[in-house]
Enzyme design. Structure first.
Site, mmCIF file in Angstrom:
data_model
loop_
_atom_site.group_PDB
_atom_site.id
_atom_site.type_symbol
_atom_site.label_atom_id
_atom_site.label_comp_id
_atom_site.label_asym_id
_atom_site.label_seq_id
_atom_site.Cartn_x
_atom_site.Cartn_y
_atom_site.Cartn_z
ATOM 1 N N ASN A 1 -41.728 -74.071 58.355
ATOM 2 C CA ASN A 1 -41.956 -73.097 57.181
ATOM 3 C C ASN A 1 -42.349 -71.949 57.728
ATOM 4 O O ASN A 1 -43.460 -71.510 58.246
ATOM 5 C CB ASN A 1 -43.228 -73.979 56.122
ATOM 6 N N TRP A 2 -41.150 -70.810 57.776
ATOM 7 C CA TRP A 2 -41.705 -69.380 57.990
ATOM 8 C C TRP A 2 -42.397 -68.621 57.260
ATOM 9 O O TRP A 2 -42.808 -67.524 57.504
ATOM 10 C CB TRP A 2 -40.376 -68.864 58.503
ATOM 11 N N LYS A 3 -42.576 -68.987 55.899
ATOM 12 C CA LYS A 3 -43.432 -68.435 55.006
ATOM 13 C C LYS A 3 -42.869 -66.851 54.847
ATOM 14 O O LYS A 3 -41.519 -66.852 55.068
ATOM 15 C CB LYS A 3 -44.959 -68.247 55.278
ATOM 16 N N HIS B 1 -45.721 -76.051 47.648
ATOM 17 C CA HIS B 1 -46.634 -75.631 48.723
ATOM 18 C C HIS B 1 -47.754 -75.264 48.185
ATOM 19 O O HIS B 1 -47.919 -74.592 47.134
ATOM 20 C CB HIS B 1 -46.050 -74.743 49.537
ATOM 21 N N GLU C 1 -49.776 -72.859 48.837
ATOM 22 C CA GLU C 1 -49.830 -71.534 48.728
ATOM 23 C C GLU C 1 -49.028 -70.794 47.361
ATOM 24 O O GLU C 1 -49.652 -70.050 46.887
ATOM 25 C CB GLU C 1 -49.168 -70.586 50.088
ATOM 26 N N GLU D 1 -50.155 -82.208 52.941
ATOM 27 C CA GLU D 1 -51.104 -80.899 53.806
ATOM 28 C C GLU D 1 -52.096 -80.590 53.037
ATOM 29 O O GLU D 1 -52.368 -79.843 51.970
ATOM 30 C CB GLU D 1 -49.969 -79.685 53.390
ATOM 31 N N GLY E 1 -53.111 -73.265 58.652
ATOM 32 C CA GLY E 1 -53.197 -72.174 59.080
ATOM 33 C C GLY E 1 -54.997 -71.786 59.560
ATOM 34 O O GLY E 1 -55.023 -70.833 59.930
ATOM 35 N N SER F 1 -51.706 -77.079 60.697
ATOM 36 C CA SER F 1 -52.188 -76.873 62.019
ATOM 37 C C SER F 1 -51.414 -77.759 63.136
ATOM 38 O O SER F 1 -52.286 -78.039 64.174
ATOM 39 C CB SER F 1 -53.709 -76.829 62.064
ATOM 40 N N GLY G 1 -47.388 -71.913 61.284
ATOM 41 C CA GLY G 1 -47.303 -71.022 62.449
ATOM 42 C C GLY G 1 -46.594 -71.427 63.802
ATOM 43 O O GLY G 1 -45.867 -70.478 64.195
HETATM 44 C C1 PEP Z 1 -47.649 -74.794 56.236
HETATM 45 O O1 PEP Z 1 -47.750 -73.738 55.879
HETATM 46 O O2 PEP Z 1 -47.093 -75.639 55.592
HETATM 47 C C2 PEP Z 1 -48.461 -75.218 57.345
HETATM 48 C C3 PEP Z 1 -48.619 -76.532 57.556
HETATM 49 O O3 PEP Z 1 -49.021 -74.128 58.017
HETATM 50 P P1 PEP Z 1 -49.924 -74.246 59.597
HETATM 51 O O4 PEP Z 1 -48.905 -75.161 60.315
HETATM 52 O O5 PEP Z 1 -49.785 -72.904 60.137
HETATM 53 O O6 PEP Z 1 -51.160 -74.898 59.273
#
Ligand code: PEP
Length: 257
Positions: free
Chosen positions: A9-11, A100, A102, A170, A176, A216, A238
Site C-alpha cells: 500500500n503506497w498510500k 483501511h 486511515e 491491521e 507505521g 510494520s 512503508g
Molecule cells: C498499512 O498502511 O497498511 C501498513 C501496514 O503500513 P506499515 O507497513 O507502514 O505499518
C-alpha cells in the site's frame, strides 16, 4: 490451497519517478517465476490512483498485479474527487483496498460503507481487500476480538467468496509505528477470523479466503509472521515503497510453507 499474497500500500506517496521501483520489482518477480516445488506468491501493489495506468505498463509480464486504495460505492455520478471501482479497473487494477484504518479515521468510513464499496468492487471485477483492526485502547481493554469480529460482520457482504475477498488484519497501533503484536496475538486474531468466516460462510469459503497481517511488516520480521497460524501473506505500507525493501518480504513469503 490459498495462494499467498504480498500486498503493498503506497498510500499518498509516489509520482512518476516511483514507477522505477515497480519496474525493479517486476523484473525481480517475472510471471513464470516459481521456487522449486513451490507456487509463487501473488504480488499486489496499490499505488496512488494517478499512477495506475502508467504502472500497468511497468508490471507487464511479471507476477505483480495492481490495486486501488479505495473506491466509491457507486459507478459514476456527482461525487467530486472520488474514484469508482470501474475507473480503477479500467486503469489496470484487479483489486482495491477497502476500510483501511486511515480511511476509517480520516474519512469517517464505517463498516457499512466498506460493505457497500465491496459490492461496488465486485461489480467491477475487483477483489476487495477489506481491512480490520483494533486501536491500542481497544487492545488494552481486551476488546480486540470483539472489535474485529464486529468489523468483519459488518464490512464483509453476504456474497463474499475466497476469490472476490481478502481480509487484512491491521492493528491500528502497529501501522507505521514499528510496533508489532506478538506472534501469539497475531495467531489469536487470525484463528478467530478464520473461525468467524467458517461460522458465517461455511468451511469452503473460509478455507479459500486469504487472511493478511498488516502493521510494520519488514524484511526482518516477515518470515516469522508468515510462519504464524492462518497468516496467508501481508499488507505492507512503508516497506513496499522501495523494491529493495519489498523484495525480501516477497522472498520470505515464497519461502514460507
Ligand atoms: C498499512 O498502511 O497498511 C501498513 C501496514 O503500513 P506499515 O507497513 O507502514 O505499518
Amino acid at each position: 490451497m490459498r495462494q499467498k499474497l504480498a500486498a503493498g500500500n503506497w498510500k499518498m506517496n509516489g509520482t512518476g519517478a516511483a514507477l522505477a521501483e515497480l519496474t525493479a520489482l517486476a523484473e525481480a518477480f517475472p510471471a513464470q517465476a516459481t521456487a522449486a516445488g513451490k507456487s509463487c506468491a501473488q504480488i499486489l501493489i496499490c499505488p496512488p490512483a494517478t499512477l495506475l495506468s502508467r504502472a500497468a505498463d511497468s508490471i507487464k509480464g511479471s507476477a505483480v498485479t495492481l490495486g486501488g486504495q479505495d473506491c466509491h460505492a457507486v459507478p459514476s455520478g456527482a461525487h467530486t474527487g472520488d474514484t469508482s471501482a470501474e475507473m480503477l479497473q479500467d486503469s489496470g487494477a484487479s483489486a482495491v483496498i477497502l476500510g483501511h484504518s486511515e480511511r476509517r479515521a480520516d474519512h469517517s468510513e464505517t463498516s457499512e460503507s466498506v460493505a457497500a464499496k465491496a459490492k461496488a468492487a465486485w461489480a467491477a471485477d475487483l477483489v476487495a481487500v477489506i481491512c480490520l483492526g483494533e486501536t491500542l485502547a481497544e487492545r488494552e481493554t481486551d476488546d480486540t476480538l470483539k472489535v474485529v469480529g464486529a468489523q468483519l460482520a459488518a464490512s464483509v457482504p453476504a456474497a463474499a467468496t475466497g476469490a472476490n475477498t481478502v481480509i487484512a488484519y491491521e492493528p491500528v497501533w502497529a501501522i507505521g509505528t514499528g510496533k508489532v503484536p506478538t506472534l501469539a496475538q497475531i495467531a489469536d486474531v487470525h484463528d478467530f477470523l478464520r473461525a468467524e468466516l467458517t461460522a458465517r460462510f461455511g468451511a469452503e469459503m473460509a478455507q479459500a479466503t486469504r487472511l493478511l497481517y498488516g502493521g510494520s511488516v519488514k524484511a526482518s520480521n516477515a518470515a516469522e509472521i508468515f510462519a504464524t497460524s492462518n497468516v496467508d501473506g501481508a499488507l505492507v505500507g512503508g516497506a513496499s515503497l522501495k523494491a529493495a525493501d519489498f523484495e525480501p518480504i516477497v522472498a520470505a513469503l515464497n519461502a514460507s510453507t
